[in-house]
Design a protein around this motif. Sequence first.
Motif, PDB file in Angstrom:
ATOM      1  N   GLY A  11      -4.773  -0.606  -8.580  1.00  0.00           N
ATOM      2  CA  GLY A  11      -5.647  -1.549  -7.859  1.00  0.00           C
ATOM      3  C   GLY A  11      -7.021  -0.989  -7.571  1.00  0.00           C
ATOM      4  O   GLY A  11      -8.037  -1.673  -7.720  1.00  0.00           O
ATOM      5  N   THR A  12      -7.072   0.282  -7.150  1.00  0.00           N
ATOM      6  CA  THR A  12      -8.367   0.875  -6.792  1.00  0.00           C
ATOM      7  C   THR A  12      -9.235   1.154  -8.023  1.00  0.00           C
ATOM      8  O   THR A  12     -10.450   1.291  -7.905  1.00  0.00           O
ATOM      9  CB  THR A  12      -8.177   2.187  -5.999  1.00  0.00           C
ATOM     10  OG1 THR A  12      -7.300   3.060  -6.723  1.00  0.00           O
ATOM     11  CG2 THR A  12      -7.612   1.905  -4.619  1.00  0.00           C
ATOM     12  N   MET A  58       0.819  -1.213   0.000  1.00  0.00           N
ATOM     13  CA  MET A  58       0.000   0.000   0.000  1.00  0.00           C
ATOM     14  C   MET A  58       0.854   1.264   0.000  1.00  0.00           C
ATOM     15  O   MET A  58       0.354   2.351  -0.269  1.00  0.00           O
ATOM     16  CB  MET A  58      -0.964   0.005   1.187  1.00  0.00           C
ATOM     17  CG  MET A  58      -2.131  -0.942   0.988  1.00  0.00           C
ATOM     18  SD  MET A  58      -3.482  -0.698   2.154  1.00  0.00           S
ATOM     19  CE  MET A  58      -2.714  -1.189   3.676  1.00  0.00           C
ATOM     20  N   GLY A  59       2.141   1.120   0.278  1.00  0.00           N
ATOM     21  CA  GLY A  59       3.042   2.256   0.193  1.00  0.00           C
ATOM     22  C   GLY A  59       3.448   2.570  -1.232  1.00  0.00           C
ATOM     23  O   GLY A  59       4.090   3.591  -1.493  1.00  0.00           O
ATOM     24  N   PRO A  64     -16.014  -0.785  -1.849  1.00  0.00           N
ATOM     25  CA  PRO A  64     -15.814   0.667  -1.718  1.00  0.00           C
ATOM     26  C   PRO A  64     -15.089   1.050  -0.428  1.00  0.00           C
ATOM     27  O   PRO A  64     -14.218   1.928  -0.434  1.00  0.00           O
ATOM     28  CB  PRO A  64     -17.256   1.218  -1.726  1.00  0.00           C
ATOM     29  CG  PRO A  64     -18.043   0.197  -2.478  1.00  0.00           C
ATOM     30  CD  PRO A  64     -17.433  -1.116  -2.091  1.00  0.00           C
ATOM     31  N   TYR A  65     -15.442   0.390   0.669  1.00  0.00           N
ATOM     32  CA  TYR A  65     -14.765   0.639   1.949  1.00  0.00           C
ATOM     33  C   TYR A  65     -13.284   0.283   1.845  1.00  0.00           C
ATOM     34  O   TYR A  65     -12.407   1.044   2.278  1.00  0.00           O
ATOM     35  CB  TYR A  65     -15.438  -0.186   3.052  1.00  0.00           C
ATOM     36  CG  TYR A  65     -14.743  -0.117   4.387  1.00  0.00           C
ATOM     37  CD1 TYR A  65     -14.988   0.925   5.272  1.00  0.00           C
ATOM     38  CD2 TYR A  65     -13.829  -1.100   4.771  1.00  0.00           C
ATOM     39  CE1 TYR A  65     -14.355   0.997   6.499  1.00  0.00           C
ATOM     40  CE2 TYR A  65     -13.184  -1.034   5.997  1.00  0.00           C
ATOM     41  CZ  TYR A  65     -13.444   0.016   6.862  1.00  0.00           C
ATOM     42  OH  TYR A  65     -12.790   0.083   8.062  1.00  0.00           O
ATOM     43  N   LEU A  66     -12.989  -0.870   1.253  1.00  0.00           N
ATOM     44  CA  LEU A  66     -11.607  -1.320   1.135  1.00  0.00           C
ATOM     45  C   LEU A  66     -10.786  -0.389   0.253  1.00  0.00           C
ATOM     46  O   LEU A  66      -9.606  -0.137   0.523  1.00  0.00           O
ATOM     47  CB  LEU A  66     -11.567  -2.750   0.573  1.00  0.00           C
ATOM     48  CG  LEU A  66     -12.087  -3.839   1.515  1.00  0.00           C
ATOM     49  CD1 LEU A  66     -12.175  -5.178   0.796  1.00  0.00           C
ATOM     50  CD2 LEU A  66     -11.185  -3.964   2.739  1.00  0.00           C
ATOM     51  N   MET A  67     -11.386   0.113  -0.814  1.00  0.00           N
ATOM     52  CA  MET A  67     -10.657   1.026  -1.703  1.00  0.00           C
ATOM     53  C   MET A  67     -10.318   2.331  -0.973  1.00  0.00           C
ATOM     54  O   MET A  67      -9.251   2.902  -1.188  1.00  0.00           O
ATOM     55  CB  MET A  67     -11.479   1.307  -2.964  1.00  0.00           C
ATOM     56  CG  MET A  67     -11.718   0.083  -3.858  1.00  0.00           C
ATOM     57  SD  MET A  67     -10.195  -0.803  -4.356  1.00  0.00           S
ATOM     58  CE  MET A  67     -10.122  -2.171  -3.157  1.00  0.00           C
ATOM     59  N   ARG A  68     -11.206   2.796  -0.103  1.00  0.00           N
ATOM     60  CA  ARG A  68     -10.911   3.999   0.687  1.00  0.00           C
ATOM     61  C   ARG A  68      -9.752   3.738   1.646  1.00  0.00           C
ATOM     62  O   ARG A  68      -8.880   4.581   1.823  1.00  0.00           O
ATOM     63  CB  ARG A  68     -12.144   4.459   1.465  1.00  0.00           C
ATOM     64  CG  ARG A  68     -13.220   5.087   0.595  1.00  0.00           C
ATOM     65  CD  ARG A  68     -14.139   5.992   1.424  1.00  0.00           C
ATOM     66  NE  ARG A  68     -14.821   5.278   2.495  1.00  0.00           N
ATOM     67  CZ  ARG A  68     -15.940   4.592   2.342  1.00  0.00           C
ATOM     68  NH1 ARG A  68     -16.500   4.498   1.150  1.00  0.00           N
ATOM     69  NH2 ARG A  68     -16.510   3.994   3.367  1.00  0.00           N
ATOM     70  N   ARG A  69      -9.739   2.540   2.259  1.00  0.00           N
ATOM     71  CA  ARG A  69      -8.636   2.216   3.160  1.00  0.00           C
ATOM     72  C   ARG A  69      -7.314   2.185   2.402  1.00  0.00           C
ATOM     73  O   ARG A  69      -6.296   2.672   2.892  1.00  0.00           O
ATOM     74  CB  ARG A  69      -8.871   0.847   3.828  1.00  0.00           C
ATOM     75  CG  ARG A  69     -10.059   0.742   4.747  1.00  0.00           C
ATOM     76  CD  ARG A  69      -9.932   1.552   6.028  1.00  0.00           C
ATOM     77  NE  ARG A  69     -10.180   2.972   5.859  1.00  0.00           N
ATOM     78  CZ  ARG A  69     -11.388   3.519   5.763  1.00  0.00           C
ATOM     79  NH1 ARG A  69     -12.472   2.770   5.856  1.00  0.00           N
ATOM     80  NH2 ARG A  69     -11.522   4.818   5.620  1.00  0.00           N
ATOM     81  N   ALA A  70      -7.320   1.607   1.215  1.00  0.00           N
ATOM     82  CA  ALA A  70      -6.087   1.528   0.417  1.00  0.00           C
ATOM     83  C   ALA A  70      -5.604   2.922   0.035  1.00  0.00           C
ATOM     84  O   ALA A  70      -4.406   3.229   0.142  1.00  0.00           O
ATOM     85  CB  ALA A  70      -6.330   0.688  -0.835  1.00  0.00           C
TER      86      ALA A  70
END
Length: 408
Positions: free
Chosen positions: A41-42, A32-33, A375-381
């Motif tokens: 990915g997103t 994610m860095g 959608p939640y996971l993409m925001r976290r990423a």
Amino acid sequence: MSLNLSFDNTANAFEYKSNQQLKKAHFLFSAMGNNWLVNIGTKITPWAIKAGLPIKGIIRSTIFEQFVGGETLEQTAKVADKLEEYHVQVILDYGVEGGDYGEDEKDHARDEFIRVINYAATQHNIPFMSIKVTGLVRFSLLEKMDQLMHEAQGTLIKRYEQVLTQLNTDEKAEWQRVWDRMMLICTTASSKNIGVLIDAEETWIQNPVDALVTLMMDHFNKEKAVVYNTAQMYRHDRLQFVKDCFEAAAQRNFILGMKLVRGAYMEKERKRAEEMNYPSPIQPDKASSDRDFNAAVTFCLHNIDRIATIVASHNDESNLLAAKILDEKGLPHNHHHVHFSQLYGMSDNITFNLAKAGYNVSKYLPFGPIKDVVPYLMRRAQENSSMSGQTGRELGLIKKEMKRRAIS
């Protein structure tokens, strides 16, 4: 601060993780860095899910496992049980996002929220559940109501009442169904002694949500805090909003439930303001957000008899400030009107060290089918993609613990 509380203890922070889980977290935050990887990915992941490509297994074993409790309540229960071993509580979140679905889908979301409440009531460490009003109402109806509220005069509730008279017959009937869904959810929660946290939404639909939540608090929060609103402190008007809510609570004689967050839609908000040529609702810089967040924490905790506060923050200073105020006021760490919370999969150094020191602290734990929580996971990423920010911090803590455990 002279508090005997530190967020540097990685032995406490990661005690619940095995060596293998720690190495997996290291791999994920390292990925994610990589901004390029996150950007690709997103964009691809939501499309691939919709297209039915066989990628769910990869998602499940990586980012989903890090940030989500499970696809079902039963799977999520295992995570909640593990957290309970370390005196960490849980805020359950059924991962349905807003959309212009039909009435049947909105009724289904209501039923799922109620199912979550009924389940939480059977568990020792699930005092709250979280809902998004956009799972219960047509987005475009909220947009219309918000616009009309901007044009109306008076307090939040007076403007809301004016707007109700301006809706057409079908819209009034539709809003009544929204009201009925919220009433049923909150009635169930009140009877089962589970708190309902209402998530914040985009600024252009927030006014009717705030009015709805205020009226629910007026109804259910007379003797205890059942319903909580959310203030996004990266908005430059929210500190005053918190104070206005306190005044409303005093006038109407209810306990104000307030979850304080920094915010979740910053780039979207700035982009829309620029495109539509209106002043941005977002603070000019991070320092302003931090200042208002800490001012809101101070205000709420200095009115602790009337305000039940959830300090939902990944910021060391803000959490230490709340802990310090409790100490200065001679109040117990586990005061029933103060709760700390962090997202599952992030800031374990804060969560588990607070728990070890006896504070009320929880993990915000979403669950649901992979397609619903993407959608939640993409925001976290995206929010973790800055190496100078959260990801770098998480990686530093993980590396420190791996070194302590002598894991290579």
